[in-house]
Design a protein around this motif. Structure first.
Motif, mmCIF file in Angstrom:
data_model
loop_
_atom_site.group_PDB
_atom_site.id
_atom_site.type_symbol
_atom_site.label_atom_id
_atom_site.label_comp_id
_atom_site.label_asym_id
_atom_site.label_seq_id
_atom_site.Cartn_x
_atom_site.Cartn_y
_atom_site.Cartn_z
ATOM 1 N N ALA A 72 35.916 68.596 112.850
ATOM 2 C CA ALA A 72 37.325 68.192 112.853
ATOM 3 C C ALA A 72 37.559 67.067 111.854
ATOM 4 O O ALA A 72 38.557 67.059 111.120
ATOM 5 C CB ALA A 72 37.739 67.764 114.256
ATOM 6 N N THR A 73 36.634 66.097 111.818
ATOM 7 C CA THR A 73 36.744 65.011 110.839
ATOM 8 C C THR A 73 36.639 65.541 109.417
ATOM 9 O O THR A 73 37.373 65.116 108.515
ATOM 10 C CB THR A 73 35.657 63.964 111.105
ATOM 11 N N ALA A 74 35.721 66.501 109.209
ATOM 12 C CA ALA A 74 35.546 67.068 107.871
ATOM 13 C C ALA A 74 36.786 67.844 107.427
ATOM 14 O O ALA A 74 37.251 67.709 106.289
ATOM 15 C CB ALA A 74 34.314 67.974 107.857
ATOM 16 N N TYR A 75 37.345 68.660 108.314
ATOM 17 C CA TYR A 75 38.549 69.415 107.957
ATOM 18 C C TYR A 75 39.736 68.488 107.700
ATOM 19 O O TYR A 75 40.581 68.765 106.840
ATOM 20 C CB TYR A 75 38.894 70.399 109.061
ATOM 21 N N GLY A 76 39.810 67.394 108.423
ATOM 22 C CA GLY A 76 40.886 66.437 108.169
ATOM 23 C C GLY A 76 40.793 65.805 106.799
ATOM 24 O O GLY A 76 41.814 65.478 106.180
ATOM 25 N N ARG A 77 39.573 65.658 106.307
ATOM 26 C CA ARG A 77 39.397 65.055 104.986
ATOM 27 C C ARG A 77 39.703 66.031 103.860
ATOM 28 O O ARG A 77 40.194 65.616 102.797
ATOM 29 C CB ARG A 77 37.971 64.535 104.849
ATOM 30 N N VAL A 78 39.407 67.310 104.051
ATOM 31 C CA VAL A 78 39.616 68.278 102.965
ATOM 32 C C VAL A 78 40.992 68.908 103.014
ATOM 33 O O VAL A 78 41.300 69.781 102.194
ATOM 34 C CB VAL A 78 38.539 69.391 103.025
ATOM 35 N N ALA A 79 41.829 68.479 103.950
ATOM 36 C CA ALA A 79 43.155 69.090 104.056
ATOM 37 C C ALA A 79 43.998 68.860 102.818
ATOM 38 O O ALA A 79 44.872 69.661 102.491
ATOM 39 C CB ALA A 79 43.878 68.548 105.288
ATOM 40 N N SER A 80 43.750 67.762 102.131
ATOM 41 C CA SER A 80 44.547 67.449 100.942
ATOM 42 C C SER A 80 43.956 68.033 99.664
ATOM 43 O O SER A 80 44.497 67.807 98.580
ATOM 44 C CB SER A 80 44.675 65.929 100.793
ATOM 45 N N GLN A 81 42.875 68.762 99.772
ATOM 46 C CA GLN A 81 42.249 69.328 98.588
ATOM 47 C C GLN A 81 43.026 70.557 98.117
ATOM 48 O O GLN A 81 43.664 71.272 98.893
ATOM 49 C CB GLN A 81 40.790 69.719 98.872
ATOM 50 N N VAL A 82 42.944 70.805 96.845
ATOM 51 C CA VAL A 82 43.696 71.907 96.248
ATOM 52 C C VAL A 82 43.251 73.254 96.804
ATOM 53 O O VAL A 82 44.047 74.186 96.955
ATOM 54 C CB VAL A 82 43.547 71.865 94.714
ATOM 55 N N ALA A 83 41.966 73.375 97.173
ATOM 56 C CA ALA A 83 41.474 74.652 97.692
ATOM 57 C C ALA A 83 42.194 75.047 98.977
ATOM 58 O O ALA A 83 42.491 76.219 99.213
ATOM 59 C CB ALA A 83 39.970 74.562 97.946
ATOM 60 N N VAL A 84 42.506 74.065 99.827
ATOM 61 C CA VAL A 84 43.217 74.344 101.070
ATOM 62 C C VAL A 84 44.711 74.466 100.814
ATOM 63 O O VAL A 84 45.396 75.329 101.366
ATOM 64 C CB VAL A 84 42.927 73.245 102.109
ATOM 65 N N LEU A 85 45.239 73.583 99.976
ATOM 66 C CA LEU A 85 46.681 73.575 99.733
ATOM 67 C C LEU A 85 47.141 74.750 98.890
ATOM 68 O O LEU A 85 48.328 74.997 98.760
ATOM 69 C CB LEU A 85 47.072 72.269 99.043
ATOM 70 N N GLY A 86 46.201 75.463 98.292
ATOM 71 C CA GLY A 86 46.590 76.629 97.508
ATOM 72 C C GLY A 86 47.311 77.666 98.339
ATOM 73 O O GLY A 86 48.251 78.308 97.889
ATOM 74 N N ASP A 87 46.868 77.890 99.586
ATOM 75 C CA ASP A 87 47.567 78.807 100.489
ATOM 76 C C ASP A 87 48.742 78.126 101.165
ATOM 77 O O ASP A 87 49.738 78.786 101.504
ATOM 78 C CB ASP A 87 46.595 79.334 101.551
ATOM 79 N N ALA A 88 48.648 76.840 101.390
ATOM 80 C CA ALA A 88 49.717 76.129 102.099
ATOM 81 C C ALA A 88 51.010 76.118 101.309
ATOM 82 O O ALA A 88 52.096 76.177 101.889
ATOM 83 C CB ALA A 88 49.281 74.699 102.401
ATOM 84 N N GLN A 89 50.920 76.079 99.993
ATOM 85 C CA GLN A 89 52.145 76.026 99.196
ATOM 86 C C GLN A 89 52.939 77.321 99.308
ATOM 87 O O GLN A 89 54.166 77.318 99.185
ATOM 88 C CB GLN A 89 51.806 75.724 97.740
ATOM 89 N N VAL A 90 52.252 78.433 99.546
ATOM 90 C CA VAL A 90 52.960 79.707 99.704
ATOM 91 C C VAL A 90 53.747 79.721 100.999
ATOM 92 O O VAL A 90 54.913 80.141 101.040
ATOM 93 C CB VAL A 90 51.952 80.877 99.660
ATOM 94 N N TRP A 91 53.133 79.217 102.085
ATOM 95 C CA TRP A 91 53.806 79.216 103.378
ATOM 96 C C TRP A 91 54.861 78.107 103.472
ATOM 97 O O TRP A 91 55.867 78.261 104.142
ATOM 98 C CB TRP A 91 52.776 79.051 104.495
ATOM 99 N N ALA A 92 54.603 76.977 102.799
ATOM 100 C CA ALA A 92 55.559 75.875 102.863
ATOM 101 C C ALA A 92 56.698 76.044 101.870
ATOM 102 O O ALA A 92 57.786 75.482 102.063
ATOM 103 C CB ALA A 92 54.848 74.545 102.597
ATOM 104 N N GLY A 93 56.463 76.784 100.793
ATOM 105 C CA GLY A 93 57.509 76.997 99.798
ATOM 106 C C GLY A 93 57.722 75.818 98.869
ATOM 107 O O GLY A 93 58.817 75.683 98.297
ATOM 108 N N VAL A 94 56.715 74.968 98.701
ATOM 109 C CA VAL A 94 56.809 73.811 97.806
ATOM 110 C C VAL A 94 55.549 73.762 96.951
ATOM 111 O O VAL A 94 54.512 74.341 97.318
ATOM 112 C CB VAL A 94 56.969 72.493 98.600
ATOM 113 N N PRO A 95 55.572 73.068 95.809
ATOM 114 C CA PRO A 95 54.384 72.983 94.960
ATOM 115 C C PRO A 95 53.255 72.202 95.622
ATOM 116 O O PRO A 95 53.453 71.438 96.570
ATOM 117 C CB PRO A 95 54.894 72.269 93.697
ATOM 118 N N VAL A 96 52.052 72.387 95.086
ATOM 119 C CA VAL A 96 50.878 71.688 95.614
ATOM 120 C C VAL A 96 51.015 70.181 95.449
ATOM 121 O O VAL A 96 50.638 69.412 96.346
ATOM 122 C CB VAL A 96 49.602 72.194 94.906
#
Length: 222
Positions: A72-96
């Motif tokens: 959980a601590t590790a996932y919290g740290r990598v949440a801001s990484q581009v690898a994770v946010l690459g999919d998040a921008q599609v669902w959120a509708g905003v740029p990385v």
């Protein structure tokens, strides 16, 4: 030939006026300026809304709660990484870049839970960003479940905020007044002290200076 004493430059009129200002007016004046500055900031600043989504890390049969807490601590740290946010921008509708700037994550040392908080001027966009990053964490955790032996689940979705989290105009004015009064008090504490004029004392007549010429009086003989 006597030397002429150089004339002292005249003090600026503004400096003389400032010296004549009573010291007790500094703190109230600074507080009034702080209130004015805070009011202007609260009036012109754009209100911001915050939404929070929660992600839970659950251990599988091949793991234990301690491992889930570490992941959980590790996932919290990598949440801001581009690898994770690459999919998040599609669902959120905003740029990385916007996600990385307006989304923060936090973990607890006692529970394997991750809070994903998004801030934006639009409450709907804030909800979409928080849920988008949380959904990306769940998807990334599902891809790695075979290696990590933990499940990443979305514990709760973000709720649309009804009130801005940014300070209102009255609160900004209050904070500005307190800050201005504090700065005014600090200015009084660190101001240079005025040097007083040294006092002069007349010498006390002694035996050596009581009579002119420095002669010591002789005792009279009877």
């Amino acid at each position: 030939m006597t030397e002429k004493t150089p004339e002292k430059p005249a003090r600026p009129a503004l400096l003389d006026r400032l010296r004549r200002v009573p010291l007790w007016t500094v703190v109230p004046a600074a507080a009034v300026l702080g209130v004015a500055a805070g009011s202007v900031y609260g009036a012109v600043s754009t209100p911001e809304y915050s939404a929070t989504s929660y992600v839970l890390v659950v251990p599988t049969d091949a793991s234990d709660p301690t491992a889930a807490l570490g992941f959980a601590t590790a996932y919290g740290r990598v949440a801001s990484q581009v690898a994770v946010l690459g999919d998040a921008q599609v669902w959120a509708g905003v740029p990385v870049a916007r996600l990385k700037e307006h989304v923060t994550t936090a973990t607890s040392p006692d529970a394997p839970m991750i809070s994903v908080t998004a801030t934006d001027a639009s409450p709907t966009t804030a909800v979409n960003m928080a849920d988008g990053v949380a959904r990306a964490l769940v998807a990334d955790g599902g891809h790695l479940q075979t290696d990590t032996n933990v499940k990443v689940l979305q514990f709760s979705r973000a709720v649309k905020p009804t009130a801005p989290t940014s300070p209102s105009t009255p609160l900004a004015a209050l904070v500005g007044g307190c800050a201005g009064g504090l700065l005014g008090a600090l200015a009084l504490l660190v101001r240079p002290r005025r040097r007083g004029t040294p006092e002069t004392y007349a010498p006390v007549p002694g035996p050596a200076t009581a009579h002119a010429g420095g002669h010591t009086p002789q005792p009279e003989t009877v």
